[in-house]
Design a protein around this motif. Structure first.
Motif, PDB file in Angstrom:
ATOM      1  N   ALA A  31       0.834  -1.208   0.000  1.00 59.65           N
ATOM      2  CA  ALA A  31       0.000   0.000   0.000  1.00 59.65           C
ATOM      3  C   ALA A  31       0.866   1.254   0.000  1.00 59.65           C
ATOM      4  O   ALA A  31       0.551   2.243  -0.680  1.00 59.65           O
ATOM      5  CB  ALA A  31      -0.926  -0.013   1.217  1.00 59.65           C
ATOM      6  N   ALA A  32       1.967   1.227   0.761  1.00 60.55           N
ATOM      7  CA  ALA A  32       2.858   2.390   0.817  1.00 60.55           C
ATOM      8  C   ALA A  32       3.528   2.625  -0.530  1.00 60.55           C
ATOM      9  O   ALA A  32       3.669   3.767  -0.982  1.00 60.55           O
ATOM     10  CB  ALA A  32       3.902   2.190   1.907  1.00 60.55           C
ATOM     11  N   GLU A  34       2.352   1.747  -3.431  1.00 58.79           N
ATOM     12  CA  GLU A  34       1.310   2.265  -4.325  1.00 58.79           C
ATOM     13  C   GLU A  34       1.050   3.741  -4.066  1.00 58.79           C
ATOM     14  O   GLU A  34       0.829   4.526  -4.993  1.00 58.79           O
ATOM     15  CB  GLU A  34       0.025   1.462  -4.152  1.00 58.79           C
ATOM     16  CG  GLU A  34      -1.087   1.871  -5.104  1.00 58.79           C
ATOM     17  CD  GLU A  34      -2.326   1.003  -4.982  1.00 58.79           C
ATOM     18  OE1 GLU A  34      -3.329   1.317  -5.644  1.00 58.79           O
ATOM     19  OE2 GLU A  34      -2.280   0.010  -4.224  1.00 58.79           O
ATOM     20  N   ALA A  35       1.088   4.137  -2.779  1.00 64.44           N
ATOM     21  CA  ALA A  35       0.821   5.530  -2.417  1.00 64.44           C
ATOM     22  C   ALA A  35       1.843   6.484  -3.028  1.00 64.44           C
ATOM     23  O   ALA A  35       1.534   7.643  -3.312  1.00 64.44           O
ATOM     24  CB  ALA A  35       0.804   5.682  -0.898  1.00 64.44           C
ATOM     25  N   SER A  38       0.791   8.233  -6.166  1.00 60.69           N
ATOM     26  CA  SER A  38      -0.401   9.078  -6.108  1.00 60.69           C
ATOM     27  C   SER A  38      -0.073  10.530  -6.452  1.00 60.69           C
ATOM     28  O   SER A  38       1.056  10.993  -6.297  1.00 60.69           O
ATOM     29  CB  SER A  38      -1.009   8.998  -4.703  1.00 60.69           C
ATOM     30  OG  SER A  38      -2.044   9.933  -4.541  1.00 60.69           O
ATOM     31  N   SER A  40      -1.664  12.744  -4.764  1.00 62.20           N
ATOM     32  CA  SER A  40      -1.981  13.369  -3.481  1.00 62.20           C
ATOM     33  C   SER A  40      -0.715  13.520  -2.654  1.00 62.20           C
ATOM     34  O   SER A  40      -0.009  12.537  -2.385  1.00 62.20           O
ATOM     35  CB  SER A  40      -3.001  12.527  -2.711  1.00 62.20           C
ATOM     36  OG  SER A  40      -3.051  12.909  -1.351  1.00 62.20           O
ATOM     37  N   ASP A  43      -0.785  11.320   0.451  1.00 63.68           N
ATOM     38  CA  ASP A  43      -0.525   9.898   0.188  1.00 63.68           C
ATOM     39  C   ASP A  43       0.966   9.639   0.029  1.00 63.68           C
ATOM     40  O   ASP A  43       1.516   8.674   0.580  1.00 63.68           O
ATOM     41  CB  ASP A  43      -1.262   9.458  -1.078  1.00 63.68           C
ATOM     42  CG  ASP A  43      -2.765   9.363  -0.896  1.00 63.68           C
ATOM     43  OD1 ASP A  43      -3.225   9.403   0.268  1.00 63.68           O
ATOM     44  OD2 ASP A  43      -3.470   9.257  -1.914  1.00 63.68           O
ATOM     45  N   GLY A  46       2.718   9.964   3.400  1.00 65.64           N
ATOM     46  CA  GLY A  46       2.453   8.795   4.229  1.00 65.64           C
ATOM     47  C   GLY A  46       3.197   7.564   3.730  1.00 65.64           C
ATOM     48  O   GLY A  46       3.703   6.763   4.525  1.00 65.64           O
ATOM     49  N   GLY A  47       3.281   7.417   2.402  1.00 70.81           N
ATOM     50  CA  GLY A  47       4.015   6.288   1.853  1.00 70.81           C
ATOM     51  C   GLY A  47       5.483   6.337   2.197  1.00 70.81           C
ATOM     52  O   GLY A  47       6.085   5.325   2.562  1.00 70.81           O
TER      53      GLY A  47
END
Length: 261
Positions: A31-32, A34-35, A38, A40, A43, A46-47
């Motif tokens: 998920a990180a 993938e972020a 982004s 964003s 995102d 956070g990643g």
């Protein structure tokens, strides 16, 4: 303080925690990663934080890809810091690219990242960085070459010494062989003594440097015979082990009373 800076501070603090406490599941890592792709800002931030906390080698390639895609200035700094924290040699190529970034702050972080990750070709890139237009970058490159033991950098470091890069003397001191010590001593009167004494001390305390090179230092200092030299030699002798009975110690002790106060 900007959110990105706060995120990095949290990353650095948490990386000191027990591995079990910061373990990330594969799903969280996926998920990180993938972020990072982004659009964003939140995102991406956070990643980066998650990947820094995870300490996984899987993080290097996606962070490098995101850097190449482009990031705002503060997040670019966080991304480079995260690669530095991860300490993986695989980060070398993107860090090499960043040593040519238009912003000196990024070039400085890239140089420090190269020293931390020790990728193949690091010495070549750090030698190039000795000619950077920014003094802090030049200094970090010189210091890094000494830290990495890059003996092939001796000649460029002497050129940096001649250009008054303050970190060059200590880097030379860490790398010098006997012939380099002789060359270094030629600069003894060309620089303020207090700028060169840390390098002299480093040489004199190196276990892997031949005694004849250290004796050459003592002899040259004795020729100078200044109060600063006397104080330096007194400090050197006092820092030695009490049972040290080396030629170098005896030469320093013999020299001290011959130098005026």
């Amino acid at each position: 303080m900007r959110r990105a800076a706060i995120a990095l501070a949290a990353t650095v603090a948490l990386l000191g925690a027990a591995p079990a406490a910061r373990a990330q599941s594969r799903a969280e890592l996926d998920a990180a990663i993938e972020a990072l792709g982004s659009d964003s800002r939140a995102d991406v931030e956070g990643g980066l934080q998650t990947l820094g906390l995870a300490g996984s080698p899987r993080a290097v390639a996606p962070i490098a890809a995101r850097i190449r895609r482009g990031l705002p200035p503060d997040l670019l700094e966080v991304a480079v810091d995260t690669l530095t924290i991860l300490g993986r040699a695989e980060a070398g190529p993107v860090l090499f690219e960043l040593t040519r970034h238009r912003r000196s702050a990024i070039r400085l972080k890239a140089v420090r990242g190269i020293v931390a990750t020790e990728p193949r070709g690091a010495d070549r890139v750090l030698i190039e960085a000795l000619s950077d237009t920014d003094a802090a970058v030049r200094g970090a490159a010189a210091e890094g070459l000494g830290t990495l033991g890059a003996t092939r950098a001796i000649d460029p470091l002497f050129h940096a010494l001649e250009r008054r890069v303050p970190e060059a003397p200590m880097a030379i001191a860490r790398l010098a062989g006997p012939a380099d010590v002789d060359r270094f001593l030629e600069h003894l009167t060309r620089l303020p003594f207090d700028q060169i004494t840390p390098a002299l001390s480093e040489m004199l305390h190196r276990d892997d440097l031949a005694a004849r090179a250290k004796l050459a230092i003592i002899h040259r200092l004795t020729e100078l015979a200044t109060p600063e030299v006397r104080a330096f030699l007194e400090d050197f002798v006092s820092a030695l082990d009490a049972d040290d009975d080396s030629q170098v110690r005896r030469a320093a002790e013999d020299a001290i009373p011959r130098i005026g106060q």
